[in-house]
Design a protein around this motif. Structure first.
Motif, PDB file in Angstrom:
ATOM      1  N   ALA A 181       2.094  13.041  -5.294  1.00  0.00           N
ATOM      2  CA  ALA A 181       2.160  13.572  -3.667  1.00  0.00           C
ATOM      3  C   ALA A 181       0.707  13.183  -2.907  1.00  0.00           C
ATOM      4  O   ALA A 181       1.023  12.665  -1.911  1.00  0.00           O
ATOM      5  CB  ALA A 181       2.545  14.966  -3.850  1.00  0.00           C
ATOM      6  N   LEU A 182      -0.092  13.329  -3.334  1.00  0.00           N
ATOM      7  CA  LEU A 182      -1.461  13.369  -2.810  1.00  0.00           C
ATOM      8  C   LEU A 182      -1.608  11.783  -2.309  1.00  0.00           C
ATOM      9  O   LEU A 182      -1.886  11.241  -1.210  1.00  0.00           O
ATOM     10  CB  LEU A 182      -2.685  13.790  -3.726  1.00  0.00           C
ATOM     11  CG  LEU A 182      -4.070  13.467  -3.052  1.00  0.00           C
ATOM     12  CD1 LEU A 182      -4.112  14.175  -1.555  1.00  0.00           C
ATOM     13  CD2 LEU A 182      -5.116  13.855  -4.070  1.00  0.00           C
ATOM     14  N   LYS A 183      -1.374  11.160  -3.293  1.00  0.00           N
ATOM     15  CA  LYS A 183      -1.462   9.400  -2.931  1.00  0.00           C
ATOM     16  C   LYS A 183      -0.336   8.923  -2.112  1.00  0.00           C
ATOM     17  O   LYS A 183      -0.595   8.176  -1.166  1.00  0.00           O
ATOM     18  CB  LYS A 183      -1.410   8.571  -4.498  1.00  0.00           C
ATOM     19  CG  LYS A 183      -2.828   8.678  -5.323  1.00  0.00           C
ATOM     20  CD  LYS A 183      -2.594   8.019  -6.422  1.00  0.00           C
ATOM     21  CE  LYS A 183      -3.980   8.110  -7.088  1.00  0.00           C
ATOM     22  NZ  LYS A 183      -5.219   7.197  -6.336  1.00  0.00           N
ATOM     23  N   CYS A 184       0.777   9.686  -2.348  1.00  0.00           N
ATOM     24  CA  CYS A 184       1.874   9.100  -1.391  1.00  0.00           C
ATOM     25  C   CYS A 184       1.619   9.662  -0.054  1.00  0.00           C
ATOM     26  O   CYS A 184       1.771   8.896   1.098  1.00  0.00           O
ATOM     27  CB  CYS A 184       3.309  10.040  -1.650  1.00  0.00           C
ATOM     28  SG  CYS A 184       3.755   9.385  -3.411  1.00  0.00           S
ATOM     29  N   GLN A 185       0.995  10.853   0.277  1.00  0.00           N
ATOM     30  CA  GLN A 185       0.463  11.077   1.663  1.00  0.00           C
ATOM     31  C   GLN A 185      -0.607  10.174   2.244  1.00  0.00           C
ATOM     32  O   GLN A 185      -0.563   9.764   3.193  1.00  0.00           O
ATOM     33  CB  GLN A 185      -0.071  12.611   1.702  1.00  0.00           C
ATOM     34  CG  GLN A 185       0.947  13.581   1.041  1.00  0.00           C
ATOM     35  CD  GLN A 185       0.382  15.143   1.035  1.00  0.00           C
ATOM     36  OE1 GLN A 185      -0.740  15.225   1.219  1.00  0.00           O
ATOM     37  NE2 GLN A 185       1.406  15.965   0.826  1.00  0.00           N
ATOM     38  N   LEU A 186      -1.391   9.947   1.297  1.00  0.00           N
ATOM     39  CA  LEU A 186      -2.704   8.531   1.658  1.00  0.00           C
ATOM     40  C   LEU A 186      -1.907   7.372   2.068  1.00  0.00           C
ATOM     41  O   LEU A 186      -2.374   7.036   3.045  1.00  0.00           O
ATOM     42  CB  LEU A 186      -3.594   8.622   0.455  1.00  0.00           C
ATOM     43  CG  LEU A 186      -4.539   7.844   0.747  1.00  0.00           C
ATOM     44  CD1 LEU A 186      -5.527   8.315   1.771  1.00  0.00           C
ATOM     45  CD2 LEU A 186      -5.420   7.484  -0.577  1.00  0.00           C
ATOM     46  N   ALA A 187      -0.934   7.190   1.267  1.00  0.00           N
ATOM     47  CA  ALA A 187      -0.421   5.670   1.652  1.00  0.00           C
ATOM     48  C   ALA A 187       0.403   5.832   2.806  1.00  0.00           C
ATOM     49  O   ALA A 187       0.345   4.633   3.718  1.00  0.00           O
ATOM     50  CB  ALA A 187       0.516   5.353   0.289  1.00  0.00           C
ATOM     51  N   GLU A 188       0.970   6.935   3.221  1.00  0.00           N
ATOM     52  CA  GLU A 188       1.738   7.170   4.274  1.00  0.00           C
ATOM     53  C   GLU A 188       0.802   6.877   5.497  1.00  0.00           C
ATOM     54  O   GLU A 188       1.096   6.509   6.733  1.00  0.00           O
ATOM     55  CB  GLU A 188       2.630   8.553   4.385  1.00  0.00           C
ATOM     56  CG  GLU A 188       3.283   8.905   5.619  1.00  0.00           C
ATOM     57  CD  GLU A 188       3.768  10.202   5.815  1.00  0.00           C
ATOM     58  OE1 GLU A 188       4.942  10.202   6.433  1.00  0.00           O
ATOM     59  OE2 GLU A 188       3.483  11.003   4.784  1.00  0.00           O
TER      60      GLU A 188
END
Length: 370
Positions: A181-188
């Motif tokens: 979830a953290l990496k997805c937020q960062l990618a977003e």
């Protein structure tokens, strides 16, 4: 079945020694009553009846009074009553009464005109009959107790397996999903500013999800392969991606597989709670071996309010799971606040050094990364 066998043998012996219905019918009736008392006193319900002393007294009367009518043909009957005494009276009084009843058969048989051989036979018959009744009834009790114990053990085994499954699922997926979830937020956030890095983060998420799927397949077997060195590297990578400065120091040498897996789980849970419940800027993962062989793993982070901690306010069970895992390998978990808003989660385990053979190379050497 034993009681019915005694009843049948007694009927044959008593009726065969007396002619006429005026003797045979009362004998059978009394023997039926004795059979009923025998079952009452030998069944598993015997200790739940508060009035058993009175029933035992009536059983004794029905055992010995008919001797006045049936003479020597009745002398073999007291064996079942002696067994009832052993089953209902508390030890050691029961054995004292049993001995008295057995020995008293000698003078009783002698008073009825029996020879010395018949007197000895009456004593032995009473003793053997009583012990057989007592032994069979106790065997039935022990069988019932064994069934109950087996059922209880099976239920406990199911409960332990259910808890283990839930604990492993929490420890494996909690960390993976939090980091994903953290990496997805960062990618977003990076999708427009830095598409290349965003794609790299998404690629790492895919790798992490695939690894989580692989780990999940191992849960039913309970044979999870985890390494402190590998989990520390993975945690450092995830935290750095979130902009958190990470310092890792592993100076504990090679560890036994079960200890290595438990300490790896501590790192996972600490990082998961850190990402969920605090806003850290710095994190330290340090594992050292003391002079006495104890390994101490400490995961520290800042960004924790003085009144809070990266615990589980949402009702999770991660800290409890870690405590149980460490207790299983003879360790303990220590958590608390330090200076300037730092929180420290420490695991201490008495862990003899494992052989270097067969262990990951990263687990056998100390590494330090800033």
């Amino acid at each position: 079945m034993v009681a019915i066998g005694f009843f049948a043998a007694s009927v044959v012996a008593t009726v065969g020694n007396r002619d006429g219905l005026m003797y045979q019918v009362p004998a059978v009736v009394v023997l039926l009553l004795l059979l009923g008392f025998q079952i009452v006193h030998a069944g598993p319900w015997r200790l739940e009846r508060l009035w058993w002393p009175w029933s035992l007294f009536v059983h004794g009367l029905l055992t010995y009074l008919p001797i006045l009518v049936f003479d020597g043909s009745w002398v073999g009957i007291p064996g079942s009553f002696a067994g009832s005494v052993l089953l209902t009276v508390a030890a050691p009084r029961s054995w004292i009464l049993f001995a008295v009843l057995s020995v008293s058969q000698y003078p009783l048989t002698a008073s009825l005109g029996g020879t010395s051989g018949q007197c000895v036979n009456a004593v032995v018959s009473t003793a053997v009959g009583g012990i057989v009744v007592f032994g069979v009834a106790r065997l039935a009790d022990l069988t019932a107790e064994l069934r109950e114990a087996r059922t209880e053990l099976a239920e406990r085994a199911v409960d332990r397996e259910r808890l283990r499954f839930a604990r492993d699922l929490h420890d494996l997926l909690g960390y993976s999903l939090s980091v994903a979830a953290l990496k997805c937020q960062l990618a977003e956030r990076l999708a427009l500013e830095d598409p290349e890095r965003a794609r790299a983060e998404i690629s790492e998420v895919l790798v992490m999800v695939r690894q989580a799927m692989t780990d999940t397949r191992w849960i039913p077997s309970g044979d999870l392969q985890m390494s402190l060195a590998q989990e520390s590297r993975s945690a450092a990578s995830a935290l750095r991606a979130a902009g958190i400065s990470v310092e890792v120091e592993l100076a504990c040498g090679a560890l036994q597989p079960e200890v290595d897996a438990v300490l790896a789980t501590v790192v996972r849970e600490a990082v998961t709670n850190m990402l969920r419940h605090s806003a850290p800027r710095q994190c330290r993962i340090r594992a050292v071996r003391g002079d006495l062989g104890a390994v101490r793993l400490t995961v520290s982070n800042d960004g924790v309010p003085a009144a809070g901690a990266p615990g589980e306010p949402d009702g999770g069970h991660g800290i409890d799971n870690l405590t149980e895992r460490l207790l299983a390998v003879g360790g303990q978990l220590i958590a608390g606040h330090g200076e300037s808003g730092w929180f420290h989660l420490s695991a201490v385990v008495e862990a003899p050094a494992a052989g270097a053979a067969g262990r990951p190379a990263g687990a056998a050497r100390a590494s330090r990364a800033a």
